[in-house]
Design an enzyme around this catalytic site. Structure first.
Site, PDB file in Angstrom:
ATOM      1  CB  SER A 683      -0.961   0.007   1.180  1.00  0.00           C
ATOM      2  OG  SER A 683      -0.292   0.383   2.349  1.00  0.00           O
ATOM      3  CE  LYS A 726      -3.350   1.693   4.773  1.00  0.00           C
ATOM      4  NZ  LYS A 726      -3.294   1.074   3.446  1.00  0.00           N
TER       5      LYS A 726
END
Ligand code: ADP
Length: 784
Positions: A683, A726
């Site tokens: 990611s 996140k």
């Protein structure tokens, strides 16, 4: 054996048939004679040369034996002494001389007289090996025979072992052993010494076997008697000792109490039987032995376990909802799913459903939700942390042979719960270590399996306990490390971290009132301002959950309580200004995004087991040969991802205004300075690529932008996990704009609306889009 002299000497001699007696050559023996015929024979013998032929009657009871009634092989004996006894009996002492065979009965009145044939062998028999061997064997057997308890003195053994002549050896031994008359006769009739020895050997062997069997029978009988006697004796002795120590009544009473308790509890028969037996055993073992301790521990566990204690479930979804709401702020979806779960369980009326697994960062309320579930169902609550459990024995207990053994933690927790149907929380199931002693995961699997857990057997109890009514719930920080078979049995409910707003609400509505209560400050005026709470959230804690927040609030309350006592006041106001008096200096500086736009530095977003974090990726190109170097906390996946980024950049050098030979002339160093350990390597793909492009093209990156996404070789942006965490992390860090993969758009609904409002979200499909939002264009440069 050589017959040196085959001629048979023949003799005529008076004869006496003996009753129940056989005489061997070399034997000296006395016997009594009463029958007229026999006395006549004796007298005749005495007139001659004191020699008489003695043979055995086949049947002792025959009074007037005819020649058919006695054996025709017997022994010629020399009469050594005669003694008249009162009442017409004569006692004779004779010595056996040689065996002989009747060839003819010459007369039968007034005594028997017979013509005899005496085998004559040379006295000096030549011994060959065969004879030597059989002699030794016979002696050995005879030794065995005597040592088997037959009353033969040691002298005899010595005498026997010194005999050199084979025939004599057999005869002497034969005279010492007790034999059936038929066997004696067999030996007498064996004229050949070797044959005689062989016969004797066989007889001895037979005899020994019989003795052996006799002995076994005798022993068995004796043992039975002994055991009964011994037990009786020991018990009496024990009683005496206990009486002496004044303990007997105490123990007897204790045993009675145990037995009563055991009888009263409704437990499986198998267990009851075992427990009663153990209680009995307490009477038998010495009160001072370690064993009594073990038995007591065992019995205490048995009587304390909730075999038949069960709470009644409350089945009221509305009430359950109220309780969940009372205990927890927000968590709407989580509560809904829990209520659904409870409803289905009630409808199906079985425990055989999947097991709830609450997954999320620490301090988000997993444990307290499980407690609320127990409260909602009106069940007891118990928990067991699986963190670091590596030994199966921790789950199943140690066998009682271990010193100081106790049951495993499952049974211990059940005992603590005090009912057989508690809500049982397995904390940190993802931290279960695969053990070196047994496999804790498979033991756990058995515990969680409704098909098997009704007979869960703890090694210490050695008896099955029914766990089928227990409602198991598990928690985990992340699903990655949960053993697959366990995961398959579970229904996962995710709880993600809280935003600052949520934390504020939780603090004001739950944590502060709770801590004030716990510190006995209810009646006092304690006020913690909103700003103070925000300050605690931002500068004293850095977490997804509220565990440290609660701890800080507890610290404040403790200090307040102390001050109130010391200064005799009853009100306290805590605000952002005086907070450091209570909590000391700030632990964290407000995590703000870097103010400056910089070349080669990009903010990425990472998901970690403790929540979402920003991570700053730095790239420095330097003259070299095209090496790619990565430092910091990086996994292999991250390296792969960096390479993919570089390959993409090489294909687009012109567009990005980068020297097309950079990969030959420059080394690229990628570093991730801050300590967040990203769990999902790929990611950071677009973040790294952006940093490299910025560094190579000398274009700065907007410091208010953060991003996450996987990159392909062609520069496409692929979706990643952990979006909610996140985004919350980005918000905490003061980011303004978040770049997310297009395919993660669906995850937006998880994000609290106040956070959604604060941040700008851009969904990107390819690297070009990423760069257009991240790189600072000439005309923007001065804006920030
Ligand atoms: P976890 O088990 O997830 O690590 P805990 O259940 O121990 O977290 O939660 C820590 C503390 O925070 C507990 O006192 C709990 O009551 C409180 N808490 C967590 N989430 C909430 C919430 N949504 N509302 C109220 N209190 C909460």
């Amino acid at each position: 054996m050589d017959k040196k002299n085959g001629t048979q000497k023949s003799k005529v001699m008076p004869l006496i048939p003996l009753r129940g007696l056989s005489i061997f050559p070399y034997m000296v023996i006395h016997f009594d004679v009463g029958r007229d015929k026999s006395i006549n024979a004796l007298e005749k013998a005495m007139i001659n040369d004191s020699m008489i032929f003695l043979t055995s009657q086949k049947e002792a009871k025959v009074d007037m034996p005819t020649p058919e009634d006695f054996y025709h092989v017997g022994t010629i004996c020399k009469i050594k002494q005669m003694l008249k006894l009162p009442g017409d009996t004569v006692r004779v002492l004779v010595e056996g001389i040689n065996r002989a065979k009747i060839t003819e009965i010459i007369k039968d009145e007034p005594y028997y007289e017979a013509k005899l044939e005496e085998p004559s062998y040379s006295t000096e028999v030549e011994k060959d090996k065969k004879v030597e061997a059989i002699m030794r064997m016979v002696i050995e057997k005879f030794e065995e025979y005597t040592s088997a308890g037959n009353k033969v003195s040691a002298d005899v053994l010595i005498t026997v072992s010194e005999i050199e002549e084979p025939g004599r050896l057999a005869d002497v031994i034969a005279s010492y052993i007790q034999l059936k008359s038929t066997n004696k006769q067999r030996l007498l009739e064996a004229f050949d010494p070797y044959e005689r020895l062989e016969t004797l050997h066989a007889i001895l062997e037979e005899e020994l076997e019989v003795i052996q069997i006799e002995k076994q029978i005798a022993q068995r009988v004796k043992k039975q008697i002994n055991k009964v006697q011994k037990e009786y004796y020991l018990k009496e002795q024990l009683k005496a000792i206990q009486k002496e120590l004044g303990e007997d009544e105490g123990i007897a009473q204790e045993v009675e109490e145990y037995k009563e308790k055991i009888e009263d509890i409704d437990m499986p028969d198998e267990v009851k039987e075992k427990a009663l037996k153990e209680a009995e055993r307490l009477l038998k073992v010495s009160p001072s032995s370690a064993e009594t301790g073990v038995i007591r521990t065992y019995l205490d566990w048995i009587v304390d376990l909730p075999w038949d204690k069960e709470t009644e479930d409350r089945v009221d979804i509305k009430k359950s909802r109220d309780i969940l709401d009372q205990d927890h702020y927000g968590l709407k979806d989580v509560k809904e799913r829990i209520l659904e779960y409870l409803a289905i369980r009630e409808l199906a009326n079985s425990m055989k459903g999947p097991i709830l697994c609450l997954v999320g960062p620490p301090g988000v309320g997993k444990t307290s939700i499980a407690k609320s579930i127990a409260r909602a169902l009106n069940r007891e609550f118990t928990r067991m942390s699986l963190g670091g459990v590596r030994d199966e024995a921790e789950i199943r207990g140690h066998r009682r042979t271990y010193v100081g053994a106790i049951p495993g933690r499952i049974i211990s927790s059940i005992k603590k719960a005090g009912s057989k149907n508690p809500v049982f929380l397995f904390d940190e199931i993802d931290k279960l270590s695969s053990g070196f002693r047994g496999d804790p995961a498979s033991a756990l699997l058995e515990v969680l399996d409704p098909e098997q857990n009704n007979t869960f057997t703890d090694h210490f109890l050695e008896a099955p306990f029914d766990l089928s009514k227990v409602l198991f719930i598990t928690t985990a920080n992340s699903l990655n490390t949960i053993p697959r078979p366990l995961l398959d049995r579970m229904e996962v409910i995710r709880i993600s971290g809280y935003t600052e707003e949520e934390k504020l609400q939780i603090a004001n509505k739950y944590l502060i009132p709770k801590q004030i209560g716990e510190h006995g400050l209810k009646d006092k005026k304690v006020n913690i301002s909103e700003n103070a709470v925000r300050e605690v959230i931002n500068s004293y804690t850095r977490e997804s959950g509220v565990r440290n927040l609660e701890r800080m609030i507890a610290n404040i309350c403790r200090k307040v309580a102390k001050r109130m006592v010391e200064e005799n006041i009853d009100s306290a106001k805590i605000n952002a200004g005086n907070l450091n008096k209570y909590l000391g200096i700030q632990k964290y500086r407000r995590e703000k995004a870097k103010k400056e736009n910089q070349i080669g530095i990009v903010t990425g977003l990472a998901w970690t087991a403790v929540g979402g974090e920003t991570l700053s990726i730095e790239v420095t190109p330097m003259p070299g040969t095209g090496k790619l170097q990565l430092t910091g906390q990086l996994g292999d996946v991250m390296k792969e991802s960096a390479r993919a980024g570089i390959s993409f950049i090489r294909s687009k050098t012109e567009e990005f205004e980068i020297d097309k030979d950079f990969y030959k002339e420059k080394d690229i160093h990628i570093h991730i300075p801050e300590g967040a350990i990203p769990k999902d390597g790929p990611s950071a793909g677009i973040t790294m690529a952006t940093a490299v492009i910025s560094a190579l093209s000398n274009v700065p990156v907007n410091s208010k932008v953060a991003m996450t996404g996987e990159i392909t070789l062609r520069g496409r942006v692929l979706p990643v996990g952990g979006i909610k965490e996140k985004v919350l992390g980005a918000n905490r860090a003061g980011i303004k704009k978040v770049l997310l993969p297009w395919d993660n758009k669906k995850d937006m609904e998880d994000i609290p609306s106040n956070v959604r409002k604060k941040l700008e979200f851009v969904f990107v499909e390819n690297m070009e889009e990423v760069l257009s939002h991240a790189l600072v264009k000439e005309d923007e440069k001065n804006e920030n």
